[in-house]
Design a protein around this motif. Structure first.
Motif, mmCIF file in Angstrom:
data_model
loop_
_atom_site.group_PDB
_atom_site.id
_atom_site.type_symbol
_atom_site.label_atom_id
_atom_site.label_comp_id
_atom_site.label_asym_id
_atom_site.label_seq_id
_atom_site.Cartn_x
_atom_site.Cartn_y
_atom_site.Cartn_z
ATOM 1 N N SER A 205 0.834 -1.191 0.000
ATOM 2 C CA SER A 205 0.000 0.000 0.000
ATOM 3 C C SER A 205 0.873 1.247 0.000
ATOM 4 N N LEU A 214 -0.521 -5.966 -2.109
ATOM 5 C CA LEU A 214 -1.353 -6.363 -3.243
ATOM 6 C C LEU A 214 -0.682 -7.536 -3.954
ATOM 7 N N PRO A 225 -6.656 -10.444 -8.305
ATOM 8 C CA PRO A 225 -5.968 -9.798 -7.182
ATOM 9 C C PRO A 225 -6.503 -10.225 -5.818
ATOM 10 N N ILE A 227 -5.575 -8.939 -1.453
ATOM 11 C CA ILE A 227 -4.806 -8.073 -0.562
ATOM 12 C C ILE A 227 -4.469 -8.876 0.691
ATOM 13 N N TRP A 250 -2.457 -0.024 -6.955
ATOM 14 C CA TRP A 250 -3.088 0.862 -5.982
ATOM 15 C C TRP A 250 -3.385 2.234 -6.579
ATOM 16 N N LEU A 257 -8.398 0.304 -6.024
ATOM 17 C CA LEU A 257 -7.469 -0.388 -6.908
ATOM 18 C C LEU A 257 -7.745 0.016 -8.349
#
Length: 587
Positions: A205, A214, A225, A227, A250, A257
């Motif tokens: 992040s 990510l 994706p 997280i 990001w 996103l």
């Protein structure tokens, strides 16, 4: 403009890459451009509009980045395209280059991340495997991680407390695992989805104190994706109702996103709000998004092109972000989609046609990788063939990305042979449909595509009239012995072992095994300094052609796995077209 000037103008037209920007000083950017005739690194101050050239080397420069503060530009200094070297840095405003990390010996690059304090994480690949080093300003670098298998430094968290590493300690570099460590080397957490399912770290992040990472996963059979918070252990999968493969990055404030959606060789962009789960499509033209970035003000910048239209750097404001100097590249023809039933499922191919009725002399241009795919992007190479009266067919064979994990991994165990089954199916369709003249079929490709080309004319000699193998794998065992360690790891994952462990697989997939069966005239192009498809194994293949009296020509150039010099690229394309026309009686 005549045809000869038109196709060359596409290569000579200045191009720029999507500018990268400094996180703490977003008005400072770096980008690549071929404006001088060679691809080099440039700095751009968005506040003043000033641009300047950072590097100037005879064979060009490709890898570079900017520190978060915007104070320094890092660029990778290799020797004539051999990809073996050290990181150097230069002040953003200009000045002498200096070693970015004194004390680190030359290597192949395996990732780089630099923090706002100047702390740097540097990945290095050598014959002994991968090492990842930490360098603090004013201190000697130290080894953070070391392993004989392939690994890669992904990112440094914004607070500089965590480092993400992709690794293949389990022995499969095609399906990596993730580890997050502290700067002292202590493991925080590991994440692995098991055999055959890769995890690719993308970025921490951008928000200080936010330790979420990510990640790209394959839990549902295609890249998507998630997280991951390695400290808390929380994992949030981002499930989107989109049919193709998903990439992500990001937004600058960490609230959303930027989603890239690739489906059937074309791309879309979306914004995914992490709080609400809302997915909003970003308006982009039909075509291919080469790369994209969300700026601090929430706008998105992206590089865009289509087969008919040359690349441009656009913004969601509607403006062109960065225009290269000089006239734009001439346009080309749009592609048509073809779907052909093959032994492993429906195969997607892209077809470009010249004016007039077929059947045409036809070029099957095989993409490299193999973990890559052909798309509806602008291709000066394909356009040059079309300008000379050829149809161009590009096949997204099994092994290509863009069609799910199972399609990509279907070549494991018998690489090259599986791809050729798909290419033959499309070849037969092109002939039976009246598109292609069966007496004038050119098989060509670069890198993995060059490997497929040489393997194809040995295993399918009756199907091809002319062959052009560009920086190919030609003798797989010798290639394995000489190539960089990261590619050896890739080959072990692809074949299921080394040549010593599974010799029969390497023999079955090696072009030199079938050289006696070659009937098509062959042009082989080779880079003297190529670390990916080394020159010795190409020379072995050429020597066998010579011994057997097979018709062939050789084009050597003094660079690595391709050239960053525009005029050299033009000479290479001219040589391929001239060779094909001569042997198809089209001169």
């Amino acid at each position: 403009m005549g045809d000869d000037e038109r196709w060359k103008a596409r290569f000579r037209a200045a191009r720029v890459s999507l500018p990268g920007w400094a996180h703490d000083a977003p008005h400072r950017s770096v980008y690549r451009s071929n404006a001088t005739g060679t691809w080099e690194i440039y700095a751009w101050d968005r506040t003043t509009g000033d641009r300047r050239q950072v590097t100037d080397r005879p064979n060009g420069t490709w890898m570079a980045g900017i520190e978060p503060t915007g104070a320094w530009i890092w660029w990778f200094s290799d020797t004539d395209g051999d990809e073996f070297g050290v990181w150097k840095r230069q002040p953003f405003g200009g000045g002498p280059d200096e070693p970015a990390v004194p004390g680190l010996e030359p290597s192949y690059p395996a990732g780089l991340s630099v923090g706002s304090s100047g702390l740097a994480v540097i990945g290095r690949s050598t014959d002994g495997g991968t090492t990842i080093h930490v360098s603090r300003p004013g201190a000697d670098p130290y080894v953070l991680y070391s392993h004989a298998e392939d690994a890669y430094a992904i990112d440094l968290s914004k607070d500089e407390s965590l480092i993400a590493i992709n690794h293949s300690e389990h022995g499969d570099s095609r399906h990596m695992a993730l580890r997050v460590v502290r700067t002292g080397g202590e493991t925080v957490a590991d994440l692995w989805d098991g055999p055959g399912k890769g995890l690719g770290g993308l970025a921490f992040s951008p928000v200080p104190g936010d330790q979420r990472l990510l990640v790209e996963h394959e839990r549902r059979g295609k890249p998507e994706p998630l997280i991951w918070n390695p400290v808390s252990g929380d994992v949030q999968e981002i499930t989107l109702d989109l049919p193709g493969e998903i990439g992500a990055d990001w937004y600058a404030d960490g609230s959303a996103l930027l989603i890239s959606h690739s489906h059937h060789a074309r791309d879309e962009l979306y914004r995914y709000d992490l709080a609400s789960g809302e997915l909003s499509r970003i308006d982009t033209p039909r075509g291919v998004i080469g790369s994209a970035t969300a700026r601090p003000d929430g706008t998105v910048e992206f590089s865009w092109s289509s087969s008919a239209s040359p690349p441009v750097i656009r913004s969601t404001t509607g403006e062109v972000v960065l225009a290269p100097p000089g006239p734009p590249a001439p346009e080309s023809v749009p592609v048509e989609d073809a779907w052909v039933t093959g032994p492993g499922g429906d195969i997607h191919a892209l077809v470009s046609k010249p004016e007039g009725p077929g059947p045409y002399p036809t070029v099957f241009d095989v993409h490299g990788g193999p973990t890559a795919y052909d798309s509806d992007a602008f291709s000066p190479d394909a356009a040059a063939w079309v300008d000379h009266g050829f149809a161009v067919v590009r096949v997204n064979y099994r092994g290509s990305t863009g069609y799910g994990s199972a399609w990509r991994d279907a070549i494991e165990g018998r690489p090259g042979l599986t791809e050729l089954e798909d290419i033959k199916a499309v070849r037969d369709w092109a002939v039976s449909s009246g598109l292609a003249d069966p007496a004038r079929l050119v098989l060509t490709g670069g890198s993995w595509g060059g490997f497929i080309t040489l393997l194809g004319i040995g295993t399918q000699p009756e199907d091809w009239t002319v062959a052009i193998g560009i920086v190919p794998v030609a003798d797989y065992v010798a290639a394995y012995e000489d190539e960089m360690e990261a590619l050896q790891a890739f080959d072990r994952s692809l074949f299921g072992g080394s040549p010593a462990e599974v010799p029969e697989r390497y023999e079955a997939s090696s072009p030199i095994t079938y050289v006696e069966r070659v009937t098509a005239p062959v042009l082989v192009m080779a880079g003297e300094n190529d670390p990916r498809c080394p020159i010795r194994q190409i020379d072995n293949y050429l020597a066998r052609l010579q011994e057997l009296g097979k018709e062939h020509e050789v084009y050597r150039y003094d660079a690595g796995h391709g050239s960053l010099v525009v005029e050299e690229r033009i000479r290479q394309v001219a040589a391929t077209i001239d060779f094909a026309r001569k042997h198809l009686d089209l001169s």
